[in-house]
Design an enzyme around this catalytic site. Structure first.
Site: not given
Length: 397
Positions: A136, A162, A171, A285, A316-320
């Site tokens: 960061y 990032t 959040r 993210h 990336d993001s959401g790969f299950r």
């Protein structure tokens, strides 16, 4: 069902998530699992995969399938890498080391996050393997440059910068659950801990017995406070005045591969290359930062078309599922990074759990390649893809 089951009872990522949910206090589980605001981006990350279908080929000899790939001149056993995830050390005692060991054994890269609880020096010394470090850029960029020097001296091969968090996230569930930085004990979050004795004694008490609560081990000297302390560093980890010049400065001081994480447009991908990046990571993210963002798999085709011949594109993001990974490879990504899935495995069984989570992807990728009639990753291309429109649902007042 899965809370009290054995590790081998988990047959996929979803099972592992349920087992992790049963093991962790609510505030800890939701910190990892959820998104931001109304969680539109989180849901869309998954829905975008469901709109993409794969075309099969039959009567093709697929008895000898090989999913190895080459990225940055190095061969990896799978088209998969471990994304930077800060809380691994809070999910399992020294969880970063467990996850790194599983990645090394699988022959895939492991990315250590700036916010992790195990130092980069310890990961390099105690585990090794293909190590990448996520950075960061803080408001005082000199602090970030200190970490760059440490990563270089520790032998990390790639630096992932990032760039998709110029300001803090919203959040709201963290506040409702009593999970704040610094962490403050309340009757609500304390009761949640007491209801999960396996995590309390297997993680928190282990830390207390071995020197106390974990710290931000990769923050610069003087900023590695414990999670229960007021952090002088947390306020400085967001920087809304960054520019492409900051990337050029990193390029000048970093000898390894430089990747920019958080790209969602062809323009920004082009700019990253122009200012010194060796690769880009298409990412929102995991749906955790900006709730109105596009899903990475949605924008991946246009980015690959723009820069795929000039740089290494990772996503990336959401790969299950392994089929999700294959879809990204068909579009033109060179590798996929996964975060939550291997965190759930680490939560449930340390290195063995992380290894099982990785193996889910390995088996599913192999099975999907067989259905497509492919024996190697380079054979995957867009001819296997078909996008199905989302059914229109009328708005109700």
């Amino acid at each position: 069902m899965f809370g009290k089951g054995k590790l081998e009872d988990a047959l996929n990522t979803h099972d592992m998530r349920e087992m992790a949910k049963a093991r962790l206090p609510k505030w800890m589980f939701e910190f990892v699992d959820r998104g931001t605001e109304d969680e539109v981006a989180l849901r869309n990350n998954r829905a975008a995969f469901e709109r993409i279908k794969l075309k099969t080929q039959v009567l093709v000899d697929v008895s000898k399938r090989d999913q190895s790939i080459e990225v940055f001149g190095k061969t990896h056993n799978m088209p998969l890498g471990i994304a930077p995830t800060g809380p691994a050390g809070m999910l399992w005692y020294q969880g970063e080391l467990e996850l790194a060991r599983a990645a090394k054994a699988a022959g895939i890269p492991f990315t250590l996050a700036t916010g992790s609880q195990t130092s980069m020096e310890d990961v390099a010394k105690l585990v090794g393997g293909t190590l990448w470090f996520q950075l960061y850029m803080w408001s005082d960029v000199r602090m970030s440059h200190i970490l760059v020097e440490r990563a270089k001296n520790a032998g990390f091969e790639a630096l992932l910068v990032t760039v998709d968090g110029p300001v803090g996230t919203n959040r709201e569930y963290n506040t409702r659950n009593g999970y704040t930085v610094p962490f403050r004990y309340t009757s609500k979050n304390t009761m949640a801990v007491l209801k999960h004795p396996e995590w309390l004694f297997g993680v928190i008490m282990k830390y207390w017995m071995n020197g106390g609560m974990p710290t931000r081990a990769n923050y610069p000297e003087g900023m590695t406070e414990k999670f229960t302390h007021v952090s002088t560093a947390e306020r400085k980890t967001k920087n809304d005045s960054l520019s492409w010049q900051n990337l050029e400065e990193l390029r000048a001081m970093w000898p390894g591969k430089l990747l920019v994480k958080g790209i969602l447009t062809p323009h920004d991908a082009e700019m990253a290359i122009k200012h010194g990046a060796d690769g880009i990571i298409v990412s929102n993210h995991g749906g955790r930062n900006f709730d109105s963002s596009m899903a990475p798999i949605e924008v991946l085709p246009s980015i690959v078309d723009a820069v795929g011949s000039k740089t290494t594109v990772i996503v990336d993001s959401g790969f299950r599922r392994g089929s999700d990974v294959v879809k990204a490879l068909c579009i033109g990504a060179k590798m996929v990074l996964v975060g939550r899935a291997t965190l759930w495995g680490t939560t449930v069984g340390g290195e063995a759990g992380a290894a099982r989570s990785i193996n889910f992807y390995r088996e599913e990728i192999s099975r999907t390649m067989a259905y497509l009639g492919c024996t190697t990753v380079p054979q995957l291309n867009r001819s296997f893809l078909e996008t199905v429109p989302t059914p229109h649902v009328p708005l109700t007042v």
